[in-house]
Design a protein around this motif. Sequence first.
Motif, short mmCIF file in Angstrom:
data_model
loop_
_atom_site.label_atom_id
_atom_site.label_comp_id
_atom_site.label_asym_id
_atom_site.label_seq_id
_atom_site.Cartn_x
_atom_site.Cartn_y
_atom_site.Cartn_z
N THR A 335 0.81 -1.23 0.00
CA THR A 335 0.00 0.00 0.00
C THR A 335 0.84 1.27 0.00
N GLY A 336 2.16 1.15 -0.13
CA GLY A 336 2.99 2.35 -0.03
C GLY A 336 2.84 3.03 1.31
N ASN A 337 2.92 2.21 2.39
CA ASN A 337 2.73 2.70 3.77
C ASN A 337 1.38 3.37 3.97
N GLY A 338 0.34 2.70 3.45
CA GLY A 338 -1.02 3.16 3.70
C GLY A 338 -1.48 4.31 2.83
N ALA A 339 -0.73 4.61 1.76
CA ALA A 339 -1.06 5.79 0.95
C ALA A 339 -1.70 5.45 -0.39
N SER A 340 -1.71 4.18 -0.80
CA SER A 340 -2.20 3.83 -2.14
C SER A 340 -3.69 4.03 -2.27
N ALA A 341 -4.16 4.08 -3.52
CA ALA A 341 -5.59 4.24 -3.78
C ALA A 341 -6.38 3.05 -3.25
N LEU A 342 -5.86 1.84 -3.45
CA LEU A 342 -6.56 0.65 -2.96
C LEU A 342 -6.68 0.65 -1.44
N ALA A 343 -5.66 1.17 -0.76
CA ALA A 343 -5.70 1.22 0.70
C ALA A 343 -6.71 2.24 1.20
N GLU A 367 -5.07 -1.34 -9.90
CA GLU A 367 -6.18 -0.75 -9.14
C GLU A 367 -7.52 -1.34 -9.55
N GLU A 368 -7.74 -1.43 -10.86
CA GLU A 368 -9.02 -1.95 -11.35
C GLU A 368 -9.27 -3.38 -10.90
N GLU A 369 -8.26 -4.24 -11.07
CA GLU A 369 -8.45 -5.64 -10.74
C GLU A 369 -8.39 -5.88 -9.24
#
Length: 465
Positions: A335-343, A367-369
Amino acid sequence: MKRVAAILAIAVMLVQTAALGAYKVETDDDEYVSDEFYFAPVSTWDEVKARSVNLKKGRLIFYAGRENKGEKIEAAVMPVNTTNKELTYKSNDISVARVDGDGFVTPTGKAGETTIDITCGKAKAIMKVSVVKGVEGVTMSQDALTLYADKPITAQLSVNFTPADATIKDVKWSSTNTSVAYVDKNGLVSPSGVGTADIYAETIDGGFKAKCAVTVSTWEKRTASIPTDYEDYDMTVEEMAEEQLTASPTVFTNEASSADRYSVEQYLNPENLTAGYDKYQFIDLGLSNDVSAQALDAYLNGKGVLSGMGGTFKDAAERNDISEVYLVIHACLETGNGASALANGIDHDGETVYNMFGIGASDAYPEEEGARFAYEQGWTSVEDAIYGGAEWISENYINNSRYNQNTLYKMRWNPSAPATHQYATDVAWASKQARSMGAMFEAFPSAKYRFKVPVFSGQERLKLK
């Protein structure tokens, strides 16, 4: 006539003294206490009016749910020679505390803050009254801790109060042997020599104590004592690499690209992975590390939506027989230390869904999948994604009876069935995870773990460094 002159002389002297010695005091916790002492100049026999009200204390503290004796307000009207010194008292919230006509204050049961007005004529003082929920006990985040004098990594201790909503949550930290272990005012413990020491946290309210026993050893002894299992595979490293090339491995920098044979062997061969952080990809992920939720929270602090989720990760790990340290660092990496869009949540078919472990995501459409998979699983909150992801990883990899991929190395390379059922295509995936895992294990050097090291045909059993 002589008597009047004497009185006037004394008054003048007192006025001069007061002018030189009058002062005001402001205490550390913003309680204001007036301590002026003076006479009004006496030139006639007219009424001397009150100008200020001195308070001996600026604040009274009581405890909700306990027997409180109450306390009388100690006040003095200035000037000293005020004609009428009668005081009146008024509580501004009688649900917290009331005051009678003599200035006697008693709490009325509700925890909170109020003020009491003390007046004499136009002179006024304000007293703060706090009715707090008192501390009844305290426990330490860890009962025992091991540090290493030759690898000066600190450890963060914290405390839990009983009740959890106690008002005054302050403690004083101390060490019984600062030549072995030193603790700062925030509970951060640093090794300073080999030996043992007890770290205490004492509550400011109530004087309750919690203890953590600290042992300071050497890192060489630590690494030498970690148990290691070896798993033999009936193929050479070269044969293993040849199989892996059929699964389209990738090298990921700014974007994914095809990996060549050299890159595959670099990250596949155990001989290249025995030192530094790389060795942590051989940790058995099916074992608990005995790292507390509070310690996980300290690591997750400031990491976006993962911050404060230490208890959720700990519980998810215990439910699914997974290493809690692995679960945390895997989520941080994906998640990139909680920063990603999925997170942080992605809308999929009108529902906001979350994915903490990149499950179902592809290199082309992550992201889509990843969102579609989370939608199918019903992961509509951060907590759902942590619990659901832990269960999925446990059932499909770490504790799967068929694949038994219980190390990062085996999740990436699956040496028992090469080029099939692999968690990632990036050849460096296990090493990247291991770097984060190693840093976290060294941040919690009391964590328990075990190595499982692969041995390919023609190789000796490797000693980890």
